[in-house]
Scaffold this active site. Structure first.
Site, PDB file in Angstrom:
ATOM      1  N   HIS A 107       0.848  -1.191   0.000  1.00 23.10           N
ATOM      2  CA  HIS A 107       0.000   0.000   0.000  1.00 23.10           C
ATOM      3  C   HIS A 107       0.882   1.239   0.000  1.00 23.10           C
ATOM      4  O   HIS A 107       1.338   1.672   1.058  1.00 23.10           O
ATOM      5  CB  HIS A 107      -0.900   0.052   1.236  1.00 23.10           C
ATOM      6  CG  HIS A 107      -1.986  -0.969   1.254  1.00 23.10           C
ATOM      7  ND1 HIS A 107      -2.673  -1.304   2.411  1.00 23.10           N
ATOM      8  CD2 HIS A 107      -2.516  -1.735   0.274  1.00 23.10           C
ATOM      9  CE1 HIS A 107      -3.577  -2.226   2.121  1.00 23.10           C
ATOM     10  NE2 HIS A 107      -3.495  -2.504   0.838  1.00 23.10           N
ATOM     11  N   HIS A 127       6.837   1.949   5.775  1.00 21.82           N
ATOM     12  CA  HIS A 127       7.979   2.710   5.277  1.00 21.82           C
ATOM     13  C   HIS A 127       7.650   4.205   5.287  1.00 21.82           C
ATOM     14  O   HIS A 127       6.505   4.597   5.073  1.00 21.82           O
ATOM     15  CB  HIS A 127       8.349   2.262   3.866  1.00 21.82           C
ATOM     16  CG  HIS A 127       9.085   0.966   3.832  1.00 21.82           C
ATOM     17  ND1 HIS A 127      10.224   0.774   3.086  1.00 21.82           N
ATOM     18  CD2 HIS A 127       8.862  -0.208   4.472  1.00 21.82           C
ATOM     19  CE1 HIS A 127      10.661  -0.449   3.255  1.00 21.82           C
ATOM     20  NE2 HIS A 127       9.837  -1.077   4.095  1.00 21.82           N
ATOM     21  N   GLU A 178      17.412   0.790  -0.816  1.00 21.91           N
ATOM     22  CA  GLU A 178      16.916   1.408  -2.042  1.00 21.91           C
ATOM     23  C   GLU A 178      17.800   2.554  -2.517  1.00 21.91           C
ATOM     24  O   GLU A 178      17.733   2.945  -3.689  1.00 21.91           O
ATOM     25  CB  GLU A 178      15.490   1.911  -1.829  1.00 21.91           C
ATOM     26  CG  GLU A 178      15.363   3.006  -0.796  1.00 21.91           C
ATOM     27  CD  GLU A 178      13.915   3.403  -0.541  1.00 21.91           C
ATOM     28  OE1 GLU A 178      13.702   4.306   0.278  1.00 21.91           O
ATOM     29  OE2 GLU A 178      13.018   2.819  -1.153  1.00 21.91           O
TER      30      GLU A 178
END
Length: 703
Positions: free
Chosen positions: A417, A486, A511
């Protein structure tokens, strides 16, 4: 000529003045169970609450002021009288649902100081452990039903110009690398080129975030943080570098006020962890112990999860989250059935099945799929309220068929999500989104909050947002869903109370692709002290152009370093973050990722130094197997690992995944060796950690 006073001298003069002002009848003390830490609370003649702390007689926190400023009212910083002191001692052991150890000792002495000013009541509660202390403010039920906080005046007066490892104070992100400097040098780094972020709001040239790691000149390690952050804004620290005094700095709301609360109310804990060795900070359970016990009656559905993901190929640029290249459209009216696919969409049926096959074949629990739902064409940086509905898949993602395909192979899909920081929109859709997960058998959601918070004026760490993150976890618990959030507020130990909070990001993770090697030796000392991080380790191809043509970045790590991260970056939710293609070329090294557990009965931090290296050994909760790992930063080092933690009545087969002789995380990442040998508790293993290197060892009993 004007004489310039040294900052430490000014601090000592301040501390002396406050000490003189506190008479015996206004002073109360409490010490740790072992007697090494002593906290002194006193009221000045003006009724100002202050505290100080010592460790074995050495000053840790000099006399520091306490209290709040309140909107349209006299500040809660003076005029108090002491109505009484309640003292107690607790010694108990509790068992976490998952964790680094299967049991945790909670042993502390408590002192609650009851203060009043007319009808106003404000109590301050101290808990002192052998490894540190915490304090919080309690507001009993009283005539004033509501308070609006405009500032917190809590101080942490440092007893010296300590070495600090810090990231800038920021209302919206912790995605920074750590700077090492003296406290007095923080201001000189204010204009450094920190990593850019799509949402960032720094507030002061001397502001820093918690957990803040410090080292005194005489070798003590300190960590300043907070615990049990509930219905209150996140605390930063703002340094007065003329006195070396930190003041709490809360994240404001849109109107500039910090917090509104109704009585009765208790604030988060303000914490200081103390250790004589760096490993003492890593091993401390202070933050967890200061949180409330588990609030869930049934935890049988909560479980550690090892997963892969359709993720790294998008992060590196090999493919895309979006199905089309359309933009600036209205999601409610856009017809995807007539849109032209861009041909780069990763979350398509064929590709997802390929990942499912690989993950299932190698014993993984789940597969994360990002970019499965409509809206990704128009989300990044657009600051729109309605971008995602969290329930509608793209035309090339058959949610029912793919879930059945995964379940038939013994694994689940993991939900994603991304809210694009449109928090009110997520709240409106959350029930339906969670219900869709239950329908298809998802039991973990990775949520994201990329971008400036909408509604505008809010920040990622403001009171409203902090409440949102926890409400999402509570609502998920009602539906037996685990949460990995996150870009949310950094954790403060709430995973003890709500163990379905199995992970967070809230720091610079994998990332960023090309971070410095020292970053991974800092996170366990700082960010991870409040709870596990979904760091996404396990990258096997460091030349990122081989994963994504056109990507010119190089990941600064060795294969052995990436394996070591599974040990040093504790989490019950661990990802094998690279692609199946990259793993298939190094299946011998991939074996460690397959073997390493996620839940432990015992953890021992062997040796460490922040910004340099970490070595840890852990015992599997479900077997007699031990695993050891190390990660290293900028200087190669030789390690002699004593195996005295092993059962002396057993022999073990050690499988050693190590850096090769020519390994270097910058120039020769792929050089690794794998060897085996029989060992017992009186043996040692010698390994060399390369620059940006590491090692991993499995130790299995020989039956």
């Amino acid at each position: 000529m004007k004489k310039i006073q040294h900052p430490l001298m000014a601090l000592l003069l301040l501390a002396t003045a406050l000490s003189v002002a506190c008479s015996a009848d206004r002073t109360e003390t409490v010490s740790s169970p072992d007697g090494n830490i002593e906290i002194k609370f006193c009221l000045t003649p003006q009724g100002e609450p202050t505290y100080s702390a010592t460790y074995k007689g050495r000053p840790i926190v000099a006399n520091s002021l306490m209290g709040f400023e309140i909107k349209d009212a006299e500040p809660l910083t003076g005029g108090f009288r002491m109505d009484g002191v309640n003292s107690s001692e607790t010694h108990e052991t509790w068992a976490p649902v998952w964790g680094e150890n299967d049991s945790i000792v909670n042993n502390y002495r408590q002192m609650a100081v009851n203060l009043s000013r007319g009808d106003l009541k404000m109590n301050i509660e101290f808990r002192v452990y052998d490894d540190g202390f915490g304090f919080r403010y309690l507001f009993p039920e009283q005539p004033a039903k509501q308070y609006v906080v405009t500032d917190e005046m809590t101080q942490f007066a440092m007893a010296g110009d300590h070495t600090a490892w810090w990231i800038p104070g920021d209302y919206d992100t912790q995605e920074y690398e750590y700077t090492r400097s003296r406290l007095s040098e923080i201001r000189s780094h204010a204009d450094d080129e920190f990593m850019p972020n799509v949402s960032s709001q720094r507030f002061s040239p001397t502001g820093v975030q918690t957990a803040l790691l410090l080292k005194t000149d005489d070798g003590l390690y300190l960590s300043l943080h907070e615990a049990a952050l509930v219905d209150f804004p996140a605390m930063h620290l703002d340094l007065d570098d003329s006195t070396l005094v930190f003041k709490a700095h809360l994240t404001p709301g849109p109107d500039g006020t910090m917090a509104t609360f109704d009585t009765p109310f208790k604030t988060p804990w303000r914490t200081v962890t103390i250790g004589e060795k760096a490993t003492d900070i890593l091993a401390s359970n202070l933050i967890l112990n200061l949180n409330d016990p588990c609030a869930l009656d049934d935890v049988s559905w909560i479980h550690p999860t090892k997963y892969m993901g359709v993720w790294w190929e998008m992060i590196t640029g090999a493919s895309s989250w979006n199905y089309t290249d359309a933009e600036n459209f209205d999601l409610s009216t856009f017809d995807y059935s007539k849109a032209k696919p861009n041909g780069r969409h990763a979350a398509n049926n064929e590709n997802v099945r390929r990942y499912i096959d690989f993950a299932a074949r190698h014993g993984f629990d789940q597969l994360l799929v990002e970019g499965w739902n409509i809206g990704w064409e128009d989300w990044f940086g657009k600051e729109k309220d309605y971008v995602f509905d969290f329930v509608t898949p793209y035309p090339d993602f058959d949610i029912a068929a793919l879930n059945k395909y995964a379940h038939d192979k013994g694994i689940r899909l993991m939900m994603h999500h991304e809210t694009s920081a449109a928090v009110d929109n997520y709240d409106r859709h959350m029930d339906k989104a969670y219900d869709l997960m239950k329908k298809y058998g998802y039991d973990v959601v990775k949520s994201g909050y990329v971008g400036n918070i909408i509604p505008r004026g809010e920040h990622h760490y403001s009171q409203k947002q902090v409440s949102h993150y926890l409400n999402a976890v509570k609502k998920a618990a009602d539906k037996h869903i685990m949460v990995n959030a996150h870009e949310a507020v950094r954790p403060t130990g709430l995973c003890r109370t709500y163990p379905n909070l199995v992970g967070n990001e809230s720091a610079m993770g994998q990332e960023y692709q090309a971070m410095s090697p020292k970053h991974c030796t800092m996170l366990p000392f700082t960010r991870l002290k409040g709870g596990p991080m979904d760091f996404t380790p396990g990258i096997f191809e460091m030349d990122l152009s081989k994963t994504a043509p056109g990507n010119k970045l190089h990941k600064n790590a060795t294969i052995a370093n990436q394996l070591g991260l599974y040990m040093t970056m504790y989490s019950p939710l661990q990802m094998a973050a690279d692609t199946p293609d990259n793993y298939e070329r190094k299946m011998d090294a991939f074996q460690f990722i397959k073997d390493v557990p996620l839940d432990w009965s015992e953890s021992r931090y062997i040796d460490a130094e922040p910004g340099e290296f970490i070595i840890v050994a852990r015992k599997d909760k479900n077997s007699d197997d031990w695993f050891v790992g190390g990660v290293n930063a900028e200087e190669a080092r030789d390690v002699v690992l004593d195996l005295d933690f092993l059962d002396p009545d057993m022999k073990y087969m050690a499988t050693i995944y190590a850096d090769g002789k020519r390994a270097n995380g910058y120039t020769n990442s792929n050089d690794y060796s794998i060897s085996t040998r029989e060992v017992n508790s009186s043996d040692n293993i010698q390994v060399r950690m390369a620059v940006a290197g590491g090692f991993a060892i499995s130790l299995k009993p020989i039956i």
